[in-house]
Motif scaffolding. Structure first.
Motif, short mmCIF file in Angstrom:
data_model
loop_
_atom_site.label_atom_id
_atom_site.label_comp_id
_atom_site.label_asym_id
_atom_site.label_seq_id
_atom_site.Cartn_x
_atom_site.Cartn_y
_atom_site.Cartn_z
N ARG A 11 -0.96 -4.20 2.02
CA ARG A 11 -0.95 -5.49 1.35
C ARG A 11 -0.79 -6.63 2.34
NH1 ARG A 11 3.48 -7.12 -2.52
NH2 ARG A 11 2.53 -9.06 -3.04
N ALA A 12 -1.35 -7.78 2.02
CA ALA A 12 -1.20 -8.96 2.88
C ALA A 12 0.25 -9.41 2.87
CB ALA A 12 -2.11 -10.08 2.39
N LEU A 14 3.32 -11.83 2.62
CA LEU A 14 3.53 -13.06 1.86
C LEU A 14 3.94 -14.21 2.77
CD1 LEU A 14 5.29 -11.71 -1.33
CD2 LEU A 14 2.94 -12.43 -1.06
N SER A 16 2.27 -15.20 5.26
CA SER A 16 1.06 -15.80 5.77
C SER A 16 0.77 -17.11 5.03
CB SER A 16 -0.12 -14.84 5.59
OG SER A 16 -1.32 -15.50 5.88
N TYR A 18 -2.03 -18.28 4.38
CA TYR A 18 -3.31 -18.17 3.70
C TYR A 18 -3.26 -17.23 2.50
CZ TYR A 18 -4.70 -20.36 7.99
OH TYR A 18 -4.79 -21.22 9.05
N HIS A 19 -2.09 -16.74 2.16
CA HIS A 19 -1.97 -15.84 1.03
C HIS A 19 -1.07 -16.48 -0.02
CE1 HIS A 19 -2.08 -12.09 -1.16
NE2 HIS A 19 -0.80 -12.23 -1.37
N TYR A 20 -1.55 -16.52 -1.24
CA TYR A 20 -0.80 -17.13 -2.32
C TYR A 20 -0.44 -16.05 -3.33
CZ TYR A 20 -2.60 -21.32 -0.20
OH TYR A 20 -2.90 -22.30 0.69
N GLU A 22 -0.26 -13.81 -6.58
CA GLU A 22 -1.30 -13.45 -7.53
C GLU A 22 -0.68 -13.11 -8.88
OE1 GLU A 22 -3.33 -10.20 -5.78
OE2 GLU A 22 -4.10 -11.38 -4.11
#
Length: 64
Positions: A11-12, A14, A16, A18-20, A22
């Motif tokens: 998973r990306a 959090l 970052s 650029y990640h919001y 979801e």
């Protein structure tokens, strides 16, 4: 020998920028679960729809 490409299935992070988050209602700039949301929503829609007509009437009547 063939080099392996580094694909990740994790998973990306959090942290970052650029990640919001979801999920439902996370991509809208208001909260529809608050009290009196329907009243504020329809009030906003009424003002936005009637303002051009009110401005047009005011412009036509102002020099009479």
């Amino acid at each position: 020998m063939v080099a392996r490409r580094g694909f990740h299935s994790t998973r990306a992070q959090l942290g970052s920028p650029y990640h919001y988050p979801e999920g439902p209602r996370s991509n809208i700039p208001f909260n529809p679960l608050t009290k009196f949301f329907a009243l504020r929503y329809w009030g906003f829609m009424f003002v936005g729809f009637s303002a051009p007509f009110g401005i047009a009437v005011w412009q036509t009547k102002k020099n009479q």
